[in-house]
Design an enzyme around this catalytic site. Structure first.
Site, PDB file in Angstrom:
ATOM      1  N   ASP A  46      32.813  71.726  56.677  1.00 26.34           N
ATOM      2  CA  ASP A  46      32.613  72.914  57.256  1.00 26.34           C
ATOM      3  C   ASP A  46      33.709  73.369  58.235  1.00 26.34           C
ATOM      4  O   ASP A  46      33.990  71.607  58.811  1.00 26.34           O
ATOM      5  CB  ASP A  46      31.326  73.594  57.328  1.00 26.34           C
ATOM      6  CG  ASP A  46      31.367  74.413  57.590  1.00 26.34           C
ATOM      7  OD1 ASP A  46      31.974  75.452  57.774  1.00 26.34           O
ATOM      8  OD2 ASP A  46      29.834  75.734  57.704  1.00 26.34           O
TER       9      ASP A  46
HETATM   10  C1  BGC Z   1      30.967  78.067  58.240  1.00 27.83           C
HETATM   11  C2  BGC Z   1      31.293  79.036  57.106  1.00 27.83           C
HETATM   12  C3  BGC Z   1      32.737  79.120  56.915  1.00 27.83           C
HETATM   13  C4  BGC Z   1      33.932  78.334  58.307  1.00 27.83           C
HETATM   14  C5  BGC Z   1      34.982  78.955  57.836  1.00 27.83           C
HETATM   15  C6  BGC Z   1      31.826  78.125  59.457  1.00 27.83           C
HETATM   16  O1  BGC Z   1      31.360  78.035  60.961  1.00 27.83           O
HETATM   17  O2  BGC Z   1      29.936  78.543  57.971  1.00 27.83           O
HETATM   18  O3  BGC Z   1      30.757  78.832  55.619  1.00 27.83           O
HETATM   19  O4  BGC Z   1      33.606  79.198  55.995  1.00 27.83           O
HETATM   20  O5  BGC Z   1      32.922  78.494  59.347  1.00 27.83           O
HETATM   21  O6  BGC Z   1      34.348  80.356  58.783  1.00 27.83           O
END
Ligand code: BGC
Length: 783
Positions: A226
């Site tokens: 993530d």
């Molecule tokens: C989220 C993810 C997301 C990523 C990119 C994170 O804060 O938890 O689900 O894919 O950001 O935007």
């Protein structure tokens, strides 16, 4: 397309250590670097799950916006979801995206989970089945998925640091189960979560990532972190995460190179990460100039978005008012009737190029009258466009201009083409706003940093807003708002100019602010009184009740389940004025319905995506049946829910309830929710006629006993936990009997006890219309 044709080891052998390591951290916000020496293109990722946002966080880069995942799950229709996946692959191809950062497979453990709308269900089997259909659909189109967030990111509070304490049985039977299902369905990627599980942060969780995911389940895809979740060099590199996103800076790079040279990380580990990236690239056509097959026959996205929204719409109660007959005059009430809330907030946001509001959709069918009723918004809506964004250098020269649909300005990671990030110093929004009504308008600025707002050349706001809170996603996605009142005359046009110093950080664009606006509004009491008058004067009242971005979004959890603002009071008042009142619940997750007994019908549309209003009209007027069945149990009151806690104590949230989550927990607590998992009404009636079990397959006969063609979701519950073990969607004409055979998976009869143990003997299989509305039973013998 799944077969890897290139000799990856030969390619790896051609790379030196720095090149290998460069491949393991983002080249920017949304991509991995190209390595032309081995024929590797830039690998581009984008958020989903309802569309494909692309590399810009901007309305200038539109995407289809399908209904949110709870609505997808509510269809219980794997074929339809697979088709949605294929459509998303086509969107991804159109936008040059190779990897869709979706689907979200965390569970609805607590109704307070802030990202509930983005997850599918409280049930692991259902999450796995719908998730697998999504993954298969996207990947059939040659685009990778990263089911996320592995694992136990089931709430948002302190998500970067929280430690989820969970037993093996709950992890295996509930939280890991959907991931196992999609891995076995062939997912090409996976995303590790921010949180820790039993003391180890997930990007370093070797036991679950190397051991269970890559070892036991044989996952051969690529594990992406993530965003910013990798916070260490050796533990993360050794822990099984293959790629640290975003970049180009991050804890790997030179530090990982040094760790390899010092022998603290074997080069073979780096090679394995690289092999997985290359395999992913090969699968999506970004390696060796071998593009994947075309992503199937082009799908009509608008039509599919509309079909999905109708299919996911879940009718909770109906005294017979629906479907509407003839062309009644409609009082269409609520802010969300006019400004549809079509998606939840956070990284799931995309920018559709059209949105059909409920008001517009219904106005195409019959005579409508609108009243605002109650305004639950805490923040002002973005100024309606056209708005022009100008990108300025240090001397104020305009580097580029871009039209925006509203006053919402966001570029995360990538700036619009033609804007040089090194020269960018400020972004300016310009709009010529013509006031519809005279009086005290409100303007607002939402964002972090310095803002200067002028109206006809006069400065009305000059502020420097500090960063609040620790979660950068919150500063980006729901920053503070500053308002100013401005008197305007009806019909006059005003030049609005908002200037904000902005640029790039570590090579990554980060521009995010909104120019908001509200017209002069009546007082709250007067708004309700006006809605009551409108409802009284019309044949039918349709109240669209919604949550707001402050209630349902990524980055924080909910604090209650009540509809925000005075919407409950509004609904009771409208229903008292006109008993023919339909409440449309426009929320991604359950809300309390204290007025349930006062209204004629309640239809949950979830976050219905861009075709919201068109689908609503289809369903209310009976052109489409409300096809939805609840993918999650709907509490009458938050206080009744058996599992609610999302607030860490000493940094931990303990999943003490073990495997009792969702409807099994309600059963165990001997409490009745407002509506059970699986509940939902169509426009016809059904009889469940007979059941026959053979081995582990169950054949059920159902008859459409009503006077309209209909669609029924036949649900099968079985096993030691009496959980959902199979389902099927059938359709029948009036009077027609149809048979369906549902095959129950081995896992339905297993429990985790230091390994999967099959519970042998005679099991009851229950078939019905919800977890509590069982119509037929049979027995199967498991040996
Ligand atoms: C989220 C993810 C997301 C990523 C990119 C994170 O804060 O938890 O689900 O894919 O950001 O935007």
């Amino acid at each position: 397309m799944n077969t890897v044709l290139v000799d990856l080891d030969e390619l790896i052998a051609r790379l030196d250590l720095p090149a290998k390591i460069r491949l393991l951290t983002g080249a920017g916000m949304w991509s991995l670097p190209p390595l032309p020496e081995i024929g590797l293109d830039r690998l581009v990722m984008s958020d989903g799950p309802i569309g494909v946002r692309g590399e810009q966080w901007s309305a200038a880069d539109p995407s289809i916006a399908l209904p949110s995942p709870t609505a997808l799950a509510a269809t219980w229709d794997v074929e339809l979801v697979r088709r949605a996946g294929l459509l998303l692959a086509q969107e991804a191809r159109r936008k040059g995206v190779h990897v869709l950062l979706a689907p979200t497979l965390n569970l609805h453990r607590s109704p307070l989970g802030g990202r509930h709308f983005e997850c599918l269900s409280e049930d692991p089997y259902m999450t796995g089945e719908i998730g697998a259909a999504y993954v298969e659909g996207v990947q059939e189109g040659g685009v990778a998925t990263t089911p996320k967030h592995f694992v136990a990111n089931d709430f948002e509070t302190d998500r970067f640091t929280v430690d989820v304490v969970a037993g093996d049985q709950a992890l295996r039977e509930l939280y890991l189960a959907p991931f196992e299902r999609v891995v076995r369905a062939g997912a090409w990627g996976l995303m590790t979560a921010y949180n820790a599980v039993n003391g180890t942060t997930m990007t370093e969780h070797s036991e679950l990532v190397n051991g269970v995911l890559k070892g036991e389940w044989g996952f051969d895809g690529c594990v992406v972190s993530d965003w910013t979740a990798v916070r260490s060099t050796e533990p993360a590199a050794l822990g099984g995460t293959d790629v640290a996103m975003p970049g180009p800076s991050g804890p790997w790079g030179g530090r990982l190179e040094a760790a390899v040279r010092a022998g603290r990380v074997p080069e073979a580990v780096v090679d394995d990460h690289v092999r997985r990236v290359l395999r992913l690239a090969e699968r999506v056509g970004a390696l060796g100039g071998r593009p994947p097959e075309p992503a199937g026959e082009p799908i009509d996205g608008v039509a599919l978005a509309r079909e999905l929204a109708a299919r996911g719409s879940t009718l909770l109660v109906n005294d017979g008012l629906l479907p509407l007959r003839g062309t009644p005059t409609l009082a269409v009430i609520g802010v969300a009737a006019r400004e549809a809330r079509v998606m939840g907030g956070g990284s799931a946001q995309v920018f559709p190029d059209r949105v059909v509001s409920p008001l517009r959709g219904l106005a195409e069918r019959t005579e409508v009258r609108h009243a605002l009723g109650a305004d639950p918004r805490i923040r002002l809506s973005p100024l309606p466009g056209p708005v022009t964004a100008q990108f300025l250098d240090g001397s104020g020269t305009v580097l580029n201009e871009q039209p925006l649909a509203t006053g919402e300005a966001r570029w995360l990671g990538e700036l619009p083409p033609g804007v040089d990030g090194d020269r960018l110093r400020a972004v300016r929004l310009r709009a010529a706003y013509t006031a519809r009504t005279g009086g005290g308008h409100e303007l607002s600025v939402r964002g972090v940093g310095a803002f200067t707002l002028t109206v006809n050349g006069e400065t009305v706001l000059d502020e420097n807003v500090g960063l609040e809170g620790a979660d950068p996603a919150v500063a980006f996605l729901s920053p503070p708002e500053t308002r100013v009142g401005v008197a305007m005359a009806a019909g006059e046009t005003y030049e609005l100019v908002l200037t904000h110093p902005a640029g790039t950080f570590g090579g990554v664009a980060f521009v995010s602010f909104t120019l908001g606006h509200a017209e002069p509004a009546a007082g709250a009491d007067e708004l309700i009184a006006e809605a009551v008058r409108t409802a009284r004067e019309c044949d039918v009242a349709v109240v669209v009740a919604a949550t707001t971005p402050e209630v349902e979004s990524e980055g924080f959890d909910r604090t209650g389940l009540r509809l925000p603002g005075r919407q409950d009071e509004l609904i009771s008042a409208v229903a008292a004025a006109n008993p023919r009142t339909v409440v449309v619940v426009n929320a991604g997750a359950p809300v309390e319905l204290p007025w349930l007994a006062e209204v004629a019908a309640v239809l949950v549309t979830w976050f219905p995506g861009q075709e919201a209003g068109a689908a609503l009209a289809d369903v209310l007027f009976g052109d489409a049946e409300p096809g939805g069945r609840l993918p999650t149990t709907w509490p009458a009151r938050l206080a009744d829910a058996p599992v609610t806690d999302v607030t860490p104590v000493d940094g931990k949230v303990s999943y003490d309830e073990g495997v009792f989550v969702g409807y099994p927990a309600w059963r165990r607590a001997e409490r009745a929710p407002a509506f059970w998992f699986g509940h939902g009404l169509g426009y016809t009636t059904w009889s469940y006629d007979s059941i026959a079990a053979e081995g582990t397959s169950v054949t059920v006969a159902v008859t459409n006993t009503g006077s309209r063609p209909g669609r029924e979701v036949v649900q099968v519950y079985a096993g030691p936990r009496r959980r959902l073990a199979g389902f099927d969607v059938v359709t029948a004409e009036p009077g027609q009997t149809v048979l369906t055979t549902v095959f129950l998976p081995d896992r339905a009869f297993q429990m985790w006890e230091d390994g999967w143990r099959t519970v042998e003997g005679v099991h009851t299989v229950e078939v019905g219309r919800s977890a509590a509305d069982i119509r037929l039973t049979a027995t199967v013998t498991i040996s």
